[in-house]
Structures are given as C-alpha cells and as structure tokens.
Scaffold this motif. Structure first.
Motif, short mmCIF file in Angstrom:
data_model
loop_
_atom_site.label_atom_id
_atom_site.label_comp_id
_atom_site.label_asym_id
_atom_site.label_seq_id
_atom_site.Cartn_x
_atom_site.Cartn_y
_atom_site.Cartn_z
N SER A 29 -63.27 -42.60 -9.93
CA SER A 29 -63.65 -41.79 -8.77
C SER A 29 -62.77 -40.53 -8.72
N ARG A 30 -63.12 -39.63 -7.82
CA ARG A 30 -62.30 -38.43 -7.65
C ARG A 30 -60.88 -38.81 -7.21
N GLN A 31 -60.78 -39.81 -6.36
CA GLN A 31 -59.46 -40.25 -5.89
C GLN A 31 -58.63 -40.85 -7.02
N SER A 32 -59.27 -41.64 -7.87
CA SER A 32 -58.57 -42.22 -9.01
C SER A 32 -58.05 -41.14 -9.95
N LEU A 33 -58.90 -40.15 -10.20
CA LEU A 33 -58.50 -39.05 -11.08
C LEU A 33 -57.31 -38.28 -10.50
N ALA A 34 -57.30 -38.10 -9.20
CA ALA A 34 -56.19 -37.36 -8.56
C ALA A 34 -54.88 -38.13 -8.72
N ILE A 35 -54.94 -39.45 -8.54
CA ILE A 35 -53.72 -40.27 -8.70
C ILE A 35 -53.25 -40.24 -10.14
N LEU A 36 -54.19 -40.33 -11.06
CA LEU A 36 -53.84 -40.31 -12.48
C LEU A 36 -53.24 -38.97 -12.89
N LYS A 37 -53.73 -37.90 -12.33
CA LYS A 37 -53.17 -36.59 -12.65
C LYS A 37 -51.73 -36.46 -12.14
N ASP A 38 -51.45 -37.08 -11.00
CA ASP A 38 -50.07 -37.10 -10.51
C ASP A 38 -49.19 -37.92 -11.46
N ALA A 39 -49.73 -39.02 -11.95
CA ALA A 39 -48.97 -39.85 -12.90
C ALA A 39 -48.78 -39.12 -14.22
N ASN A 40 -49.81 -38.36 -14.61
CA ASN A 40 -49.73 -37.63 -15.88
C ASN A 40 -48.60 -36.61 -15.86
N ALA A 41 -48.34 -36.04 -14.70
CA ALA A 41 -47.25 -35.07 -14.59
C ALA A 41 -45.89 -35.73 -14.81
N LEU A 42 -45.83 -37.04 -14.58
CA LEU A 42 -44.56 -37.77 -14.74
C LEU A 42 -44.42 -38.41 -16.12
N THR A 43 -45.51 -38.93 -16.68
CA THR A 43 -45.38 -39.73 -17.91
C THR A 43 -46.29 -39.26 -19.04
N GLY A 44 -47.20 -38.30 -18.79
CA GLY A 44 -48.13 -37.86 -19.83
C GLY A 44 -47.46 -36.94 -20.83
N PRO A 45 -48.19 -36.53 -21.85
CA PRO A 45 -49.61 -36.81 -22.05
C PRO A 45 -49.88 -38.01 -22.96
N THR A 46 -48.82 -38.64 -23.50
CA THR A 46 -49.02 -39.78 -24.39
C THR A 46 -48.18 -40.97 -23.92
N GLY A 47 -48.51 -42.14 -24.46
CA GLY A 47 -47.76 -43.34 -24.13
C GLY A 47 -48.30 -44.06 -22.91
#
Length: 408
Positions: free
Chosen positions: A282-300
């Motif tokens: 969902s849009r909400q899931s993507l927003a949370i994941l993008k916040d996580a990506n800023a901390l741990t992305g883009p791999t692993g």
C-alpha cells in the motif's frame, strides 16, 4: 629371559632402535627418541608379521602380555590379528559415525536442502537446537543400541524443567531421526513409535493478538509514540500493514522489493510453505519502507541487528518493543498482527475468504486450485492491501469507524 618392569623402565634410548624380548613373540621396541612400543611377532599362512599392541607406559607389561595372548588365540583360530585390528578400527569409526547425534546432523542437513519441503531457516534453527538437547543423553550412543526407555528418559529431563512443548517437539524430532535411520538402513525400527502418550500434553496457547477495532487503534497510537530504536519502531509500524510472518519480516532484504511495482516478493526459501509469496504494498507500506531505506538501504537486510548489519533483527525485538509499550505476551505479539488482519478483514465482509487466505500465505493442498486462486485473487489482494492500510489509519484515529464493517 622374560622382561621385568624394572628392566623396561631402565631401558635407555640408543643411536638406533633395538628390541627387548619377552616371551611367546612379545617384544618391546625402544626408539632413539625414547619411545617404547609393544610388538607381537607371529606367523600366519607361512608369513611372519608383527602386530602393534600399545605404547609403554600406557600399556604395562601385564596388559601387553594379555594382548599378546589374544593375538595368539586369533592365529590359532586361523585369523590374522593385524586384519582383525583394522576391522575393529573400522567398526569403531562406523559406530562413531552412526551415533544419534551424527545421524541427527545428517537428517537436519537433508531437511535444509529438501526441495519444496525444505525447512525454513527458523524451523531449522529451532529443530537443531531441540535435537542438541539430547547430546548429553542419547547423543553419543550408537543409534542401533538406543531403546525406547533411553529416549523416554532423555525427553523427560526436558519435561521435568516445565518445558512441555519442547519435550513434545523433541520427541517428534527424535522419531523423525530414527525413521530416517530406518530409511537409510542403519536400524530396523523406530524406538519412539510406542512412546506416544508418554509425555504430558502441553496446554495449547494462542499467540496474543488484539482484534477489537478500538484496541487496535490504541495499539497503533502507542506504536506511533514508541521512543526506542528507530528500526524497531519502523518494523512495528510496517507489521500490521503487511501482516507477514515475523521471520519473513525480520529477514526481509532490499533486493526483494520493487518500489515501482509496489511489490514485495518473499522467496520460497524464507516462507513456511516453501513457495514464493507476493505481498502488494500500500502507499502507507511504501512510505514506511522508504523511511527504513534511508537508514539501512539500498542493500542487505531491511531490519538488521543493531550489532551487525550482516544479521537480521532478533526474533524477540518486536515482542520486546510491544512489552515496552505495556502489552503483555498474552495481549499482543509480533505474530498477533496476522490474527488481527485475518479477523478484521474477514469480519469486514468486503473480501473473498480465499483472497484473505492467499494474503496470509496459508497453504493449499490442491496445486491446481492454488494456482488458480493465486491468479484470480491478485487484483483483489492489491485493492485489499490499500483498503486495509486506509482502515488502519482510520482506527488510529479517535475510534473505529463502524462503516468499515458494513457488509456488501
């Protein structure tokens, strides 16, 4: 003249090895390095041979003579002591290779690479741990020597600690190891087959889960206000939206996400049903994941351990976060987000039960039916994912919207 202990102790090394004879073929070989080796000279089938029977002082004079006599008896029976010694060594090695622990390790290795039936990593870790509890009891015993009483005594040690479910599961796993040993011709029967009912049956307890809309809203607001580790908060924020199994969430890898297609593909190796599982985002899931990506992305790992990015978040992290928010284990657990979604999605009356089951990645024994439903309900699942996230947002407000349960 027969040897004496004094003569043996006083024997000094020389420039070259030399022999001190005893009687009936037994002699002591004294090496230049000081080592003293027992040998028995014998003749069989017209050939003279020497058999090593030990090292002095580990093997004393009396024991060396006893071994000599055993070797002479073998010769008298027409058997070569050297060949019999090699056979005994092979039998000992075989016995070591066929201990319960050795067969259990072989069985676990097989189950971890067992095609579509292969254990998930969490199942493998749990199973290997439970089987390790038997190492101090039946683990070192040759599997063919183990009797029902040996297994029962071993698992009752676990039961006496109050670990009823662990004892029950360990007995089941032990039975699987024995049946594997039967299938691979190591033993003729499973000694656990008559132990059914021998252990105390544990009381079945369900995962703590909040399923009342008002209380769901309270939980979501509590998660929003979480002040612990940022990744723990993000994991708790995402869990209700995607409602995957906790192990799948912890082991999520950035390579599995397609942001453009709003899709999370969980590979079969990580799923309980050993099949790829597609999760519409969902849009909400993507927003949370993008916040996580800023901390741990883009791999692993999306949610790595705070100690090492090479390991996933601990299996207790989300539960610990819920406890920190004041929710006891019988109120809410990481697994409880699945029960929450299942209950409220079904009660809404808006979605086909098969679409909900597919979203929960529950198995279907009929492969043709499973393939049909995976395709037939995908569009509905995409719509349901967005509806569910929107409804979570509404519940997070000051009360649950009654209209959400209006049946179509």
């Amino acid at each position: 003249m027969p040897l004496t202990d004094i003569a043996i102790r006083n024997a000094k090394p020389r420039e070259k090895a030399y022999k001190l004879g005893d009687a009936l073929g037994l002699f002591l070989l004294v090496k230049p390095t000081g080592g003293k080796l027992w040998r028995v000279k014998y003749r069989i089938h017209g050939k003279e041979k020497a058999l090593a029977v030990g090292t002095y002082p580990t093997v004393g004079l009396a024991e060396a003579r006893r071994r000599r006599d055993n070797a002479r008896q073998l010769v008298s029976d027409g058997r070569d002591p050297s060949i019999e010694k090699r056979r005994e060594k092979m039998r000992a090695e075989l016995a070591t290779a066929t201990t319960f622990t050795a067969i259990a390790e072989e069985y676990c290795a097989k189950r971890k690479r067992d095609g579509v039936k292969a254990w998930a990593p969490a199942t493998a870790n749990r199973s290997e741990y439970l089987l390790s509890l038997l190492r101090g009891s039946i683990g070192t015993m040759p599997i063919g020597d183990i009797e029902p009483i040996d297994v029962l005594t071993a698992v009752r040690r676990i039961e006496k600690k109050g670990q009823l479910e662990s004892a029950r599961r360990t007995l089941q796993l032990a039975g699987a190891v024995f049946r594997y040993a039967v299938a691979t011709a190591r033993i003729s029967s499973d000694p656990t087959r008559d132990l059914r009912g021998a252990l105390t049956t544990p009381t079945v307890t369900h995962y703590g889960a909040i399923i009342e809309p008002e209380r769901v809203g309270e939980l979501l607001r509590a998660i929003n206000g979480y002040e612990g580790q940022p990744l723990t908060k993000l994991a708790m924020l995402l869990a209700p939206h995607v409602f995957v199994r906790p192990g799948e969430l912890r082991h999520a890898d950035w390579s599995e996400f397609d942001f453009d297609s709003a899709l999370w593909r969980i590979p079969a190796a990580k799923t309980k049903m050993r099949k790829d599982h597609m999760v519409p985002l969902s849009r909400q899931s993507l927003a949370i994941l993008k916040d996580a990506n800023a901390l741990t992305g883009p791999t692993g790992f999306v949610f790595p351990s705070i100690r090492s990015r090479r390991r996933p978040m601990s299996d207790n992290t989300i539960n610990a976060g819920l406890r920190r928010l004041g929710y006891a284990s019988d109120e809410m657990t990481a697994h409880g987000f699945r029960a929450m979604a299942s209950t409220l999605l079904n009660e809404s009356g808006k979605w086909h039960p098969d679409a909900i089951e597919r979203a929960l990645a529950h198995g279907d024994s009929d492969r043709i039916r499973a393939a049909y439903h995976r395709g037939a309900h995908w569009k509905e699942r995409v719509e349901m994912a967005q509806w569910w996230s929107d409804y979570l947002d509404e519940m997070r407000g000051e009360g649950a919207p009654k209209s959400a349960f209006k049946r179509q």
